[in-house]
Design an enzyme around this catalytic site. Structure first.
Site, PDB file in Angstrom:
ATOM      1  N   CYS A 159     -29.720 -42.947   6.724  1.00 28.32           N
ATOM      2  CA  CYS A 159     -28.763 -42.136   7.478  1.00 28.32           C
ATOM      3  C   CYS A 159     -28.297 -40.913   6.701  1.00 28.32           C
ATOM      4  O   CYS A 159     -27.996 -39.884   7.293  1.00 28.32           O
ATOM      5  CB  CYS A 159     -27.572 -42.982   7.885  1.00 28.32           C
ATOM      6  SG  CYS A 159     -26.773 -43.780   6.494  1.00 28.32           S
ATOM      7  N   GLU A 208     -20.229 -45.742  12.396  1.00 27.40           N
ATOM      8  CA  GLU A 208     -21.004 -45.149  11.303  1.00 27.40           C
ATOM      9  C   GLU A 208     -22.285 -44.617  11.926  1.00 27.40           C
ATOM     10  O   GLU A 208     -23.224 -45.375  12.189  1.00 27.40           O
ATOM     11  CB  GLU A 208     -21.311 -46.216  10.234  1.00 27.40           C
ATOM     12  CG  GLU A 208     -20.085 -46.750   9.511  1.00 27.40           C
ATOM     13  CD  GLU A 208     -19.528 -45.764   8.480  1.00 27.40           C
ATOM     14  OE1 GLU A 208     -20.231 -44.819   8.103  1.00 27.40           O
ATOM     15  OE2 GLU A 208     -18.376 -45.946   8.063  1.00 27.40           O
TER      16      GLU A 208
HETATM   17  P1  NAD Z   1     -29.414 -47.637  17.488  1.00 23.02           P
HETATM   18  O1  NAD Z   1     -28.136 -46.984  17.823  1.00 23.02           O
HETATM   19  O2  NAD Z   1     -30.562 -47.472  18.398  1.00 23.02           O
HETATM   20  O3  NAD Z   1     -29.231 -49.213  17.305  1.00 23.02           O
HETATM   21  C1  NAD Z   1     -28.177 -49.747  16.552  1.00 23.02           C
HETATM   22  C2  NAD Z   1     -27.722 -51.037  17.219  1.00 23.02           C
HETATM   23  O4  NAD Z   1     -27.273 -50.727  18.530  1.00 23.02           O
HETATM   24  C3  NAD Z   1     -28.800 -52.103  17.347  1.00 23.02           C
HETATM   25  O5  NAD Z   1     -28.248 -53.363  16.968  1.00 23.02           O
HETATM   26  C4  NAD Z   1     -29.169 -52.080  18.808  1.00 23.02           C
HETATM   27  O6  NAD Z   1     -29.488 -53.353  19.307  1.00 23.02           O
HETATM   28  C5  NAD Z   1     -27.885 -51.591  19.470  1.00 23.02           C
HETATM   29  N1  NAD Z   1     -28.136 -50.867  20.729  1.00 23.02           N
HETATM   30  C6  NAD Z   1     -29.175 -50.038  21.027  1.00 23.02           C
HETATM   31  N2  NAD Z   1     -29.047 -49.559  22.286  1.00 23.02           N
HETATM   32  C7  NAD Z   1     -27.913 -50.088  22.801  1.00 23.02           C
HETATM   33  C8  NAD Z   1     -27.230 -49.971  24.060  1.00 23.02           C
HETATM   34  N3  NAD Z   1     -27.709 -49.199  25.048  1.00 23.02           N
HETATM   35  N4  NAD Z   1     -26.078 -50.658  24.234  1.00 23.02           N
HETATM   36  C9  NAD Z   1     -25.570 -51.420  23.255  1.00 23.02           C
HETATM   37  N5  NAD Z   1     -26.183 -51.579  22.053  1.00 23.02           N
HETATM   38  C10 NAD Z   1     -27.323 -50.930  21.815  1.00 23.02           C
HETATM   39  O7  NAD Z   1     -29.718 -47.099  16.026  1.00 23.02           O
HETATM   40  P2  NAD Z   1     -30.979 -47.364  15.163  1.00 23.02           P
HETATM   41  O8  NAD Z   1     -32.159 -46.657  15.755  1.00 23.02           O
HETATM   42  O9  NAD Z   1     -31.103 -48.822  14.885  1.00 23.02           O
HETATM   43  O10 NAD Z   1     -30.562 -46.628  13.792  1.00 23.02           O
HETATM   44  C11 NAD Z   1     -30.788 -45.293  13.565  1.00 23.02           C
HETATM   45  C12 NAD Z   1     -29.534 -44.456  13.656  1.00 23.02           C
HETATM   46  O11 NAD Z   1     -28.486 -45.061  12.935  1.00 23.02           O
HETATM   47  C13 NAD Z   1     -29.709 -43.083  13.034  1.00 23.02           C
HETATM   48  O12 NAD Z   1     -29.076 -42.142  13.843  1.00 23.02           O
HETATM   49  C14 NAD Z   1     -29.009 -43.199  11.701  1.00 23.02           C
HETATM   50  O13 NAD Z   1     -28.574 -41.992  11.153  1.00 23.02           O
HETATM   51  C15 NAD Z   1     -27.896 -44.114  12.041  1.00 23.02           C
HETATM   52  N6  NAD Z   1     -27.409 -44.805  10.861  1.00 23.02           N
HETATM   53  C16 NAD Z   1     -26.156 -44.524  10.401  1.00 23.02           C
HETATM   54  C17 NAD Z   1     -25.697 -45.149   9.242  1.00 23.02           C
HETATM   55  C18 NAD Z   1     -24.331 -44.874   8.670  1.00 23.02           C
HETATM   56  O14 NAD Z   1     -23.927 -45.608   7.784  1.00 23.02           O
HETATM   57  N7  NAD Z   1     -23.611 -43.894   9.142  1.00 23.02           N
HETATM   58  C19 NAD Z   1     -26.516 -46.049   8.572  1.00 23.02           C
HETATM   59  C20 NAD Z   1     -27.768 -46.294   9.085  1.00 23.02           C
HETATM   60  C21 NAD Z   1     -28.207 -45.694  10.245  1.00 23.02           C
END
Ligand code: NAD
Length: 454
Positions: free
Chosen positions: A244, A210
């Site tokens: 999002c 997602e």
């Molecule tokens: P992110 O991808 O930075 O982090 C999400 C998760 O991934 C966190 O738990 C984090 O610890 C982990 N993570 C970060 N870097 C990592 C790595 N290198 N390896 C493994 N895991 C890692 O996202 P965010 O900044 O927390 O959220 C924002 C993004 O999420 C935006 O792009 C937004 O649009 C998207 N989003 C999508 C939805 C949806 O339902 N489609 C909902 C909310 C947010």
């Protein structure tokens, strides 16, 4: 031994005991989850306020209330969803019956982002539990107080061998991702989505991703412009733009753009000015995101633009006269900054948006059904709304998910159950008769197939 391997193995063992699979166990688990959330409700609201100044009413509406609603809806329909389904059997299989058995995947991993830190961790968990899986949750490290309360909720509700919440940063994720989970459900950025999918590929673990993207709000000259303005700014500035499916940019017909901006300014002032003035408007989650967003405030700022570094708050901001070369158009904004672009012809606007990576959501404002249909059919995107923003997300009858750059797979309501369920196809063959056609010594084989499959 790898970190979390022991937890993973305990969950695997518990899953293999078969206990998580009975309907009564799953219903009781959902009830227990709800009771535990209720117990920690106030702590959860405090935590969201502490982590990023999220107001209690908004937090209840978009996080806790939403989750209760999903639990109630799932409990009401679970028996029907979980039923083994009898399907048709063709004449070639005479004497037999065909069934689809619903089977959980096993041990699942749910990784969540910070923007709706409770909802986006627990809503997928409802799907995992309802389908009969065990789950390890990994909430975001950027909302640590909420992550702590989630751990407390899970500890009160479940033994670790069934559902456990793990706190930590990227190394924790990497460690978890090295394990052979049976399903991974990831919500977050497209960048990390790729990392998750690469890790999952090592074990051929199926994934739901997602992700995000630049979701446009198209406003045509046939729109109710005032209402469009109201619904766009509500959906955009909610959660300080950190949603999002928030409209990422407005693409308006040049003929109505001026009027649209006039109303957008009016409603932004009406809905959010007081909160910003009194310091109750939600802040940006951390310094990095704050600095990134601050850098996007350039050009013809027609509303807002104030930033407060001490509290990491950014005023709802509208920028006019933006084109696709503007910094705010290079990546998902994910903050309270709304660029407005204009088009001369809707057909050209459709082509422009088709050139961008597939967005998670798309909104089209028009009173002409044919225009709305044209947009929906011409542009690939996850889902969206006609004459509204964000609201499609809270209809449990609609699957929610992206495509391409905005993700793969879907959830909410029945789709969450389906996501965490493997459909096992079984042919129940009769032993009363054994038609000879299929066997190599049958002279009728070729004739029979030619007759049936002509
Ligand atoms: P992110 O991808 O930075 O982090 C999400 C998760 O991934 C966190 O738990 C984090 O610890 C982990 N993570 C970060 N870097 C990592 C790595 N290198 N390896 C493994 N895991 C890692 O996202 P965010 O900044 O927390 O959220 C924002 C993004 O999420 C935006 O792009 C937004 O649009 C998207 N989003 C999508 C939805 C949806 O339902 N489609 C909902 C909310 C947010």
């Amino acid at each position: 031994m790898k970190m979390y391997e022991s937890l993973f193995n305990r969950q695997k063992q518990f899953y293999q005991s078969g206990r998580t699979k009975t309907l009564s166990f799953r219903i009781e688990a959902l009830k227990q989850l709800k009771r535990s959330i209720r117990y920690y409700e106030s702590a959860l609201l405090d935590a969201m306020e502490k982590d990023f100044n999220k107001g209690r009413a908004e937090a209840y509406l978009t996080e806790i209330g939403y989750v209760y609603n999903e639990i109630n809806y799932t409990m009401k329909h679970l028996e029907e969803w979980a039923e083994t389904k009898k399907v048709k059997t063709p004449a070639t299989h005479i004497g037999s019956t065909s069934k689809i058995y619903k089977e959980p995947y096993g041990v699942t991993l749910i990784i969540a982002p910070w923007n709706y830190p409770f909802n986006l961790t627990v809503a997928p968990l409802i799907g995992a539990i309802s389908a009969g899986n065990t789950a390890i949750l990994k909430p975001s490290e950027h909302t640590p107080t909420v992550a702590g309360v989630i751990s407390n909720i899970m500890t009160l509700a479940f033994p670790e061998k069934y559902v456990a919440s793990v706190e930590g940063g990227i190394e924790t994720n990497q460690s978890l991702l090295s394990l052979p989970f049976n399903y991974i459900f990831y919500t977050g950025s497209s960048h990390v989505g790729r990392i998750v999918m690469e890790s999952a590929a090592r074990h051929l673990t199926p994934v739901t991703l997602e992700l995000g993207g630049k979701s446009p709000a198209i406003v045509t000259k046939h729109a109710d412009v005032k209402l469009a303005a109201k619904r766009i700014v509500w959906g955009k500035f909610l959660n300080a733009g950190q949603t999002c499916v928030a409209p990422d940019f407005v693409y308006a017909d040049a003929k109505i753009k001026k009027k649209l901006i006039h109303h957008m300014k009016y409603y932004t002032e009406k809905f959010y000015a007081e909160a910003f003035k009194t310091g109750t408007y939600m802040n940006i989650v951390n310094q990095n995101h704050f600095e990134r967003l601050r850098g996007l405030i350039q050009g013809n700022v027609v509303y807002g633009g104030t930033t407060r570094p001490a509290t990491l708050t950014i005023e709802p901001t509208i920028i006019d006269d933006v084109d696709f070369g503007h910094d705010a158009m290079q990546e998902e904004v994910f903050g309270p900054i709304l660029p407005v672009l204009q088009f001369e012809s809707l057909d050209k606007a459709i082509l422009d948006i088709r050139d961008l990576p597939d967005p998670l959501a798309l909104y089209v404002f028009t009173d002409r059904k044919s225009e709305a249909k044209n947009v929906i059919r011409s542009i690939p995107f996850g889902g969206g709304a006609v004459n509204d923003t964000v609201f499609h997300l809270v209809n449990p009858h609609l699957p929610f998910g992206g495509r391409g750059n905005s993700g793969m797979g879907k959830y909410h309501g029945r789709y969450s159950f389906d996501t965490f369920t493997h459909e096992k196809s079984i042919l129940h063959q009769t032993t009363c008769i054994d038609f000879p056609f299929r066997y190599p010594d049958s002279k009728l084989l070729g004739k029979a197939i030619k007759y049936l499959w002509k």
